[in-house]
Design a protein around this motif. Sequence first.
Motif, PDB file in Angstrom:
ATOM      1  N   PHE A 198      13.609 124.763  53.782  1.00 58.99           N
ATOM      2  CA  PHE A 198      14.197 124.849  52.438  1.00 58.99           C
ATOM      3  C   PHE A 198      14.608 123.470  51.926  1.00 58.99           C
ATOM      4  CE2 PHE A 198      18.035 125.145  49.814  1.00 58.99           C
ATOM      5  CZ  PHE A 198      17.539 125.868  48.744  1.00 58.99           C
ATOM      6  N   LEU A 199      15.331 122.702  52.760  1.00 55.28           N
ATOM      7  CA  LEU A 199      15.808 121.399  52.321  1.00 55.28           C
ATOM      8  C   LEU A 199      14.658 120.434  52.057  1.00 55.28           C
ATOM      9  CD1 LEU A 199      18.912 120.883  54.634  1.00 55.28           C
ATOM     10  CD2 LEU A 199      18.909 121.330  52.178  1.00 55.28           C
ATOM     11  N   ALA A 200      13.657 120.426  52.959  1.00 55.38           N
ATOM     12  CA  ALA A 200      12.533 119.505  52.782  1.00 55.38           C
ATOM     13  C   ALA A 200      11.743 119.844  51.524  1.00 55.38           C
ATOM     14  CB  ALA A 200      11.625 119.555  54.004  1.00 55.38           C
ATOM     15  N   VAL A 201      11.500 121.130  51.296  1.00 57.26           N
ATOM     16  CA  VAL A 201      10.769 121.539  50.095  1.00 57.26           C
ATOM     17  C   VAL A 201      11.561 121.194  48.846  1.00 57.26           C
ATOM     18  CG1 VAL A 201       9.947 123.550  48.802  1.00 57.26           C
ATOM     19  CG2 VAL A 201       9.414 123.331  51.232  1.00 57.26           C
ATOM     20  N   LEU A 202      12.867 121.417  48.878  1.00 55.38           N
ATOM     21  CA  LEU A 202      13.703 121.127  47.714  1.00 55.38           C
ATOM     22  C   LEU A 202      13.683 119.629  47.387  1.00 55.38           C
ATOM     23  CD1 LEU A 202      15.778 121.956  45.576  1.00 55.38           C
ATOM     24  CD2 LEU A 202      17.567 121.657  47.319  1.00 55.38           C
ATOM     25  N   VAL A 203      13.851 118.806  48.428  1.00 50.19           N
ATOM     26  CA  VAL A 203      13.876 117.360  48.215  1.00 50.19           C
ATOM     27  C   VAL A 203      12.543 116.871  47.660  1.00 50.19           C
ATOM     28  CG1 VAL A 203      13.966 115.145  49.404  1.00 50.19           C
ATOM     29  CG2 VAL A 203      15.686 116.883  49.896  1.00 50.19           C
ATOM     30  N   LEU A 204      11.437 117.311  48.267  1.00 49.41           N
ATOM     31  CA  LEU A 204      10.122 116.882  47.785  1.00 49.41           C
ATOM     32  C   LEU A 204       9.817 117.452  46.402  1.00 49.41           C
ATOM     33  CD1 LEU A 204       7.935 117.064  51.016  1.00 49.41           C
ATOM     34  CD2 LEU A 204       8.727 115.029  49.822  1.00 49.41           C
ATOM     35  N   ALA A 205      10.291 118.675  46.137  1.00 55.43           N
ATOM     36  CA  ALA A 205      10.052 119.273  44.815  1.00 55.43           C
ATOM     37  C   ALA A 205      10.703 118.441  43.718  1.00 55.43           C
ATOM     38  CB  ALA A 205      10.589 120.702  44.785  1.00 55.43           C
ATOM     39  N   LEU A 206      11.909 117.927  43.987  1.00 54.12           N
ATOM     40  CA  LEU A 206      12.566 117.081  42.987  1.00 54.12           C
ATOM     41  C   LEU A 206      11.763 115.816  42.732  1.00 54.12           C
ATOM     42  CD1 LEU A 206      16.301 117.391  44.125  1.00 54.12           C
ATOM     43  CD2 LEU A 206      15.275 118.341  42.057  1.00 54.12           C
ATOM     44  N   GLY A 207      11.304 115.177  43.825  1.00 53.00           N
ATOM     45  CA  GLY A 207      10.531 113.952  43.666  1.00 53.00           C
ATOM     46  C   GLY A 207       9.183 114.180  43.015  1.00 53.00           C
ATOM     47  N   VAL A 212      10.634 106.980  38.715  1.00 53.03           N
ATOM     48  CA  VAL A 212      10.455 108.288  39.336  1.00 53.03           C
ATOM     49  C   VAL A 212       9.742 108.150  40.678  1.00 53.03           C
ATOM     50  CG1 VAL A 212       9.460 110.576  39.033  1.00 53.03           C
ATOM     51  CG2 VAL A 212      10.431 109.411  37.097  1.00 53.03           C
ATOM     52  N   ILE A 213       8.796 107.224  40.784  1.00 54.48           N
ATOM     53  CA  ILE A 213       8.136 106.988  42.069  1.00 54.48           C
ATOM     54  C   ILE A 213       9.160 106.515  43.094  1.00 54.48           C
ATOM     55  CG2 ILE A 213       6.430 105.579  43.266  1.00 54.48           C
ATOM     56  CD1 ILE A 213       5.211 107.751  41.550  1.00 54.48           C
ATOM     57  N   PHE A 214      10.128 105.719  42.663  1.00 54.93           N
ATOM     58  CA  PHE A 214      11.211 105.321  43.557  1.00 54.93           C
ATOM     59  C   PHE A 214      11.969 106.550  44.058  1.00 54.93           C
ATOM     60  CE2 PHE A 214      12.567 100.637  43.306  1.00 54.93           C
ATOM     61  CZ  PHE A 214      11.247 100.215  43.319  1.00 54.93           C
ATOM     62  N   VAL A 215      12.248 107.472  43.139  1.00 56.18           N
ATOM     63  CA  VAL A 215      12.933 108.708  43.527  1.00 56.18           C
ATOM     64  C   VAL A 215      12.092 109.475  44.555  1.00 56.18           C
ATOM     65  CG1 VAL A 215      13.797 110.934  42.717  1.00 56.18           C
ATOM     66  CG2 VAL A 215      14.188 108.878  41.355  1.00 56.18           C
ATOM     67  N   LEU A 216      10.781 109.549  44.320  1.00 56.79           N
ATOM     68  CA  LEU A 216       9.902 110.241  45.261  1.00 56.79           C
ATOM     69  C   LEU A 216       9.902 109.553  46.620  1.00 56.79           C
ATOM     70  CD1 LEU A 216       7.827 112.408  45.933  1.00 56.79           C
ATOM     71  CD2 LEU A 216       6.064 110.963  44.900  1.00 56.79           C
ATOM     72  N   LEU A 217       9.898 108.223  46.639  1.00 57.97           N
ATOM     73  CA  LEU A 217       9.944 107.502  47.916  1.00 57.97           C
ATOM     74  C   LEU A 217      11.240 107.804  48.658  1.00 57.97           C
ATOM     75  CD1 LEU A 217       8.482 104.002  46.974  1.00 57.97           C
ATOM     76  CD2 LEU A 217       7.469 105.697  48.496  1.00 57.97           C
ATOM     77  N   ILE A 218      12.346 107.843  47.917  1.00 59.09           N
ATOM     78  CA  ILE A 218      13.627 108.176  48.547  1.00 59.09           C
ATOM     79  C   ILE A 218      13.570 109.591  49.121  1.00 59.09           C
ATOM     80  CG2 ILE A 218      16.076 108.558  48.097  1.00 59.09           C
ATOM     81  CD1 ILE A 218      15.857 106.344  45.949  1.00 59.09           C
ATOM     82  N   ALA A 219      12.953 110.507  48.389  1.00 57.14           N
ATOM     83  CA  ALA A 219      12.799 111.877  48.885  1.00 57.14           C
ATOM     84  C   ALA A 219      11.956 111.896  50.158  1.00 57.14           C
ATOM     85  CB  ALA A 219      12.170 112.762  47.810  1.00 57.14           C
ATOM     86  N   CYS A 220      10.878 111.134  50.179  1.00 58.30           N
ATOM     87  CA  CYS A 220      10.015 111.092  51.366  1.00 58.30           C
ATOM     88  C   CYS A 220      10.753 110.513  52.570  1.00 58.30           C
ATOM     89  CB  CYS A 220       8.762 110.263  51.069  1.00 58.30           C
ATOM     90  SG  CYS A 220       7.601 111.054  49.936  1.00 58.30           S
ATOM     91  N   VAL A 221      11.566 109.490  52.333  1.00 61.80           N
ATOM     92  CA  VAL A 221      12.352 108.922  53.426  1.00 61.80           C
ATOM     93  C   VAL A 221      13.333 109.960  53.958  1.00 61.80           C
ATOM     94  CG1 VAL A 221      14.081 107.182  54.003  1.00 61.80           C
ATOM     95  CG2 VAL A 221      12.084 106.554  52.647  1.00 61.80           C
TER      96      VAL A 221
END
Length: 834
Positions: free
Chosen positions: A25-34, A295-304
């Motif tokens: 749930f947490l991983a999907v939520l974080v990646l979904a935001l990014g 937004v790509i920065f946000v996605l990178l933070i989500a991936c980390v």
Amino acid sequence: MILDSFRQDVRVGLRVLFKEKSFCFLAVLVLALGIGGATTQFTVVNAIVLRGFSFPHPEQLVNVGLIDPKASDQNNNFGVGQIPTAQDYEDLKAAQKSFSMMAGYLSGSTINLTYKNNPQRYTGGYVTEDLFKIVGVSPALGRDFTAEDNKPGAEKVAILGDEIWRRDFNADPNIVGQSVRINGKAATVIGVMPPNFKFPISEELWTPLYNEFPPVPRGGLFLGANNRAPAVMGRLKPGVTLDQVNAEFVALARHLAEDNPKTNRNYTSASVQPLLNAFTGVQFRQTVWAMLAAVIFVLLIACVNVMNMQFGRAALRAKELAIRGALGATRWRIVQQMLTESFVVAAFGAVAGVVIAYWGVDMLVRAINAGPFPPPYWWQFTIDGRVLAFTLLITLAATVVSGFVPAFLSARGNAAEIMKEGGRGNSSRLVNVITRVLVVAQIALTAALLIAATLQIKSIRNQTTLDYGYDENGVYAARMGLMEGAYPSEDARREFFKRAVRALRVSPQFESAAMTDRFRMTFAPNGQYEVDGQNYLTDRDRPRCNFESVSDNYFTTLRLKVLEGRDFTIEDTDSKQPVAIVNASFARKYWGNQSAIGHQVRIFNPAQPQPWRTIVGVVPDMLMQGPFDQQTESAGFYMPLLGATPATQFCTIIVRPKAGQRAETLGPALSRAVADLDSNLPTYFAGTPARFHKEILSGSRLIATLFTIFGVVAFILSAVGLYGVMSFSVNQRTQEFGIRMALGADARRIFRMVMTQGAWQLAVGLVLGAGGIALLLGVVASAALKNILFTVDALDPTIYFAVAALLTAVAAASCFVPARRATRVDPMVALRYE
């Protein structure tokens, strides 16, 4: 076999992930935001920058402009260039060999149309006869313009847009051939364009350019009604490149400068660029790309974040992976399985992200459509194949970024060591190092994004809080234009404006009234000028400032007192004695504590020399430009509007309400007062100056909101990620803490150890993030930022320190709970830790 193996890995991955519901749930939520944010912003980039026009071969459509190589970017229209006069367009068209067709046009123009005694003001285009042919679109009803239609003195004709034909003409199928009045002259409707066609931007109808504005010789009129230089576009011949056509037009520009030194000597270069680039503008494109980068920065933070969660998950599955290896699974097979699980998580995140993107795009479109200015009609914010391909690409990237390193390190673990009682696996130390490095990277990315977002937000805040020097809610303003059909002479226009201002002043609805040429009470003209007693070696030595043409009583209506000398009178005319009023900054700049009265100033225009104007008054400073011109000084001057030569065609009326009334209620009264003077003259762009300024900045406020969202999401993800890594680190070091406490270490020392670890990660991350963004904004992109940031220093230390303080606070809070948990480790339990 590959597909079978992949399907098997997917089934296993789904089974494992469904057992680990919290992680999933947490991983999907974080990646979904990014992914959702990146997909939404790429939809914007696709609509504005990439997709372009739907015309045949849009890549052949280019914009043409002449360039002054020594002028500023702003004076060269940020690289687009300009066409000084209509005659320049005609000469370029006759001499060029690279285009199959060329056309000139004025977009976003006022066209007054009366149909069945109902006057309306429309946003229209004045175009030459080849405009529609160049883009390859023909009227759905009727015919196109011809060369005969575009001749001065020809019978006036018009082509309607589909939208106003349906709305204001009841979709009359027999509209072609019907009579209307356009700009005070009888005209005939000759066609209706297809639905959803509003080229160039958001035009509602079109009429021939030279029929309305006959071309005049170079330098014939300065700021006159007829001196309308068109924007120019062309369609490249097949096989002609941009480099070739640029070389040709640079040579043509030099020839024009040599043949016409009085008007063209500075325009010795040219710019031919894709039409889409000219329409969007370099500033806007930079902002759009900057938002995508954010937004790509946000996605990178989500991936980390997800990568850190994967490390924690891999530590819990160490025995399972060791058993698989012992049973014969190769290292690559284990990596493949874990990457597949990461892909499944990323795929779920992508699906949820696309749902978020659909919602985000819908909200964005609603916000844009609710704004006061219609966007270009060719902006189509849709999640199409290109956007979905981008989403797939970032999903695969998120899979690799978030999953490969944890999978690879987990697969290389020592099975025998892991299976031992109490064994921790030989990758533990490396994993700890990597997770700490990831936290540093996450802090660096968040710091960079927060600094960039804060700079942009501060820039927009500076725009919205400008002090214009008067009460913006205290007056009501409206625009009107006197077209040559109804007012064919300068005397006719002057007399109407004088009659109008006198009638408004005696109206019981208004306390006072005046007129100005300032557009929407925001944008005044500007240019070079000369002051008596000053020496100028070259033309370029003349300074620039803003100058506004106003009627008498203008400053009184705005409740500004004349500081020295007198106000204009209705009798001040250029034919008698040209006069001017300067503001306090102008007077102080040139004469210090001495009086400016009696000195002279004039606009510098070598093509049409302007008269010296005697200064008769000094008034307080008032901002004469809107929230996009980063003025370095506020010096400026004023000229009489009603006595100007040539007579103005457009003006803004301003009225002040009687005591006890609110200015925003004066609209109906002002419309009736103008209708009483001329029933065929519509007013438009009506409202208080405060409303105008708010409307003009609606797009900037939307950008500020988006940057705020990006920053908040990045901040939350960074806080969660730092907390997760510190918790993971404490869990990994439980045995170590137990041994230390058994050997005498107290809780305070353990607490300090954990907090110190978080502190150095924070420090390194801040140095890298703040230093990197400072280098980028202050050195690499400093020139571009002058077009994006409004009166903001890209290296403003207060912003950097504020972001550092904010991240320090969140880092301290994120480390506090794991550190407290570390101090409560029971040594006896820890020493039995596996």
